[in-house]
Structures are given as C-alpha cells and as structure tokens.
Enzyme design. Structure first.
Site, short mmCIF file in Angstrom:
data_model
loop_
_atom_site.label_atom_id
_atom_site.label_comp_id
_atom_site.label_asym_id
_atom_site.label_seq_id
_atom_site.Cartn_x
_atom_site.Cartn_y
_atom_site.Cartn_z
N HIS A 41 0.90 11.37 13.55
CA HIS A 41 0.68 12.29 12.44
C HIS A 41 -0.47 13.24 12.77
O HIS A 41 -1.54 13.17 12.17
CB HIS A 41 0.42 11.50 11.16
CG HIS A 41 1.60 10.72 10.70
ND1 HIS A 41 1.51 9.53 10.02
CD2 HIS A 41 2.93 10.96 10.83
CE1 HIS A 41 2.72 9.07 9.75
NE2 HIS A 41 3.59 9.92 10.24
N HIS A 126 6.16 4.45 4.84
CA HIS A 126 5.58 4.64 6.17
C HIS A 126 6.57 4.13 7.22
O HIS A 126 7.15 3.06 7.06
CB HIS A 126 4.25 3.89 6.30
CG HIS A 126 3.46 4.27 7.51
ND1 HIS A 126 3.78 3.83 8.77
CD2 HIS A 126 2.36 5.07 7.66
CE1 HIS A 126 2.92 4.32 9.64
NE2 HIS A 126 2.05 5.09 8.99
N GLU A 128 6.25 2.71 10.08
CA GLU A 128 5.96 1.38 10.62
C GLU A 128 6.44 0.29 9.68
O GLU A 128 7.05 -0.70 10.11
CB GLU A 128 4.46 1.21 10.87
CG GLU A 128 4.12 -0.17 11.44
CD GLU A 128 2.62 -0.44 11.50
OE1 GLU A 128 2.23 -1.60 11.30
OE2 GLU A 128 1.85 0.51 11.74
N CYS A 196 -4.61 -3.83 12.88
CA CYS A 196 -5.04 -3.38 14.20
C CYS A 196 -6.55 -3.19 14.20
O CYS A 196 -7.11 -2.64 13.25
CB CYS A 196 -4.34 -2.07 14.56
SG CYS A 196 -4.82 -1.40 16.17
N SER A 224 -2.85 13.10 8.32
CA SER A 224 -3.06 11.75 8.86
C SER A 224 -3.75 10.85 7.85
O SER A 224 -4.88 11.13 7.42
CB SER A 224 -3.91 11.82 10.14
OG SER A 224 -4.38 10.54 10.51
N ASN A 226 -4.89 7.77 8.33
CA ASN A 226 -6.05 7.03 8.85
C ASN A 226 -7.27 7.94 9.00
O ASN A 226 -8.40 7.51 8.79
CB ASN A 226 -5.70 6.31 10.16
CG ASN A 226 -5.62 7.23 11.35
OD1 ASN A 226 -6.62 7.66 11.91
ND2 ASN A 226 -4.40 7.56 11.76
#
Length: 285
Positions: A41, A126, A128, A196, A224, A226
C-alpha cells in the site's frame, strides 16, 4: 546546528521487501508479469513496478481471462486457496506471500482441520485477513478490536475448541487487551501471538526518537494503514507531520526545530525515506 536523525528501524519490512525485490527480479526470467492486487500500500513503490512493466490488476477474473498474462505474482499479503487454484489453472504463479503470513495460513488450516472455531483479529476487508480466512472452515469470526468481543460469548458457550490468531499488522494494544480479557473470562481459548515484530519494532524505535526530537516526519503513503498508525503514535510524543514527497515540506516551517526525526512505515520504500533525508541534509548541512 540542526540534527537530522533517521529512525534505526523504518521502511520496508522483510516480507514486503522480499515481494518487491523478487517481483522486479521476475522480469529477468518471465514476460507478461502481473501482480494480483497491490503488492504494497504505497503508490511510489507501485509506480516503480509499473514503470518496469509489471501490471497491477485487482480483478482475478480479468487476470484469468487475459491470455496475454502468463505470470502472476502473489503479493506479500497472500491469497485464499480458492484464488490460488484458480490462478494455477492457467497461469504460472510466483508466490511471494510473506513467510510470516504463510505460517498463519497453515496454522488457521490446522485449527480448522482439527474442528476448532477460529477467531481472527483484523480488518475483514484487508487482503491478508481474507487470505487467512480462506484457510478456515465456516467456524470463523473476524473482530477488529475489543469493542466487538461481546460476539464471542455465544461462541464460547457453544464450542469446546476455540483458537485466537491475528493479522500480522493488527494493533498490538488491541491484541494485548483482548488477550487480557480472554485470560480473565475465556480461559479455554487457545491464544497465538501471530503479530509481526517488524511494525512493532518500527513503532518502538519511532517512539524512542520522537521523545528526543523536536519534530517528527513520518514518511509513506497516506493510504497505508501501518504508516498512518505510526503517524498517530508519533504525534503523541512530539509535533509530527505525515510526508509523502518533498513538496509536502514546503508548508512546514522546519527552521524553528533543532532536532528533526525521520521515520517511515513498514510499507514505505527506503528510496522514499532517503529522498526526504537527502533533501533535509542538503538544506541543513
């Protein structure tokens, strides 16, 4: 004299860096390469891939029905087993799923095969989370934070075997709060910390730098999640700005700050960070 300090940890995480680098490497071996969805992203990273000849296509049916596309990159977020079977039916698949995400997919599949009800912490839309959910049976619940935890009460009373996993980039504070709640009220739930460490390490280093800096520049793409989360954390400790390009600096009076901190999310390419850093070092030698 001004100090320009870059965070010790910032920019592409291992999984994204691997997917980005190997996507470019694939062009040396294959022709007609496309990526199923955005590999990261960050539009600046995507522009590099597109300039080199990689198509970014979000519609799997468009990929399947285009005979000119021979090779398909699976991005770091991963995909569902059904999507993988569909792609492999008539395309060469270059699977660049992040190893950490792949572990969660395998774990989710194992739990489902063992007749567990699986709870996933993450965002339903999302890629993922969609990919991980594809490895589960219909005994599945996706929650985005602790505010949705009430939905677990009926599940807890109905099922003997329940497992809890999370999106790799889920909010660590949300994860910890839910785990604390489970320990208090739902002890039989099997908890797996599948967060993570890379985004967490970036956040910790950014906090450490923000506590010393007069201002923080958080670099990345505003799409994004994150990097947005990193910006929100940074602004708790000092004046902070979300920067995409050098042009964004024109409206900021950096002359009034002595120590300028620089960081970027795990979806931010190093070049984007380095361009800002070089500009600052040239302006304030």
């Amino acid at each position: 004299m001004k100090k320009i300090i870059k965070s010790k940890k910032c920019g592409f995480c291992m999984g994204v860096k691997n997917a980005f680098t190997k996507s470019l490497d694939s062009l040396e071996k294959y022709k007609n390469v496309c990526c199923y969805g955005e590999i990261v992203h960050n539009r600046f990273a995507l522009e590099t891939l597109i300039e080199r000849g990689i198509k970014i296509i979000a519609d799997i049916n468009e990929i399947i029905n285009d005979d000119a596309i021979e090779n398909v990159v699976v991005r770091a977020h991963g995909i569902t087993p059904g999507e993988e079977r569909l792609l492999r039916s008539n395309k060469n698949v270059i699977d660049l799923t992040c190893p950490n995400v792949k572990k969660i997919q395998i774990l989710a599949q194992k739990y489902s095969n063992d007749d567990y009800f699986v709870i996933i912490l993450g965002k339903k839309d999302h890629p993922e989370v969609k990919g991980i959910a594809g490895y589960c049976s219909d005994k599945l619940l996706i929650i985005k934070n602790i505010s949705e935890i009430k939905a677990i009460e009926d599940i807890y009373n109905k099922y003997d075997k329940i497992a809890f996993i999370s999106q790799t980039t889920a909010n660590p504070n949300d994860f910890d709060a839910i785990v604390e709640y489970f320990h208090k009220y739902y002890q039989k739930i099997e908890i797996n910390n599948t967060l993570c460490k890379a985004p967490i390490n970036i956040q910790n280093e950014t906090i450490s730098l923000a506590q010393k800096a007069d201002v923080m520049l958080i670099i990345g793409d505003k799409k994004s999640a994150n990097t947005t989360a990193l910006f929100d954390i940074s602004r708790l400790y000092c004046e902070s700005y979300f920067i995409e390009t050098i042009n964004d600096l024109e409206s900021i009076d950096l002359d009034r700050f002595e120590t300028i901190g620089v960081s970027g999310g795990s979806s931010t390419p190093q070049k984007q960070i380095e361009d800002i850093e070089k500009y600052l070092n040239k302006k304030y030698p």
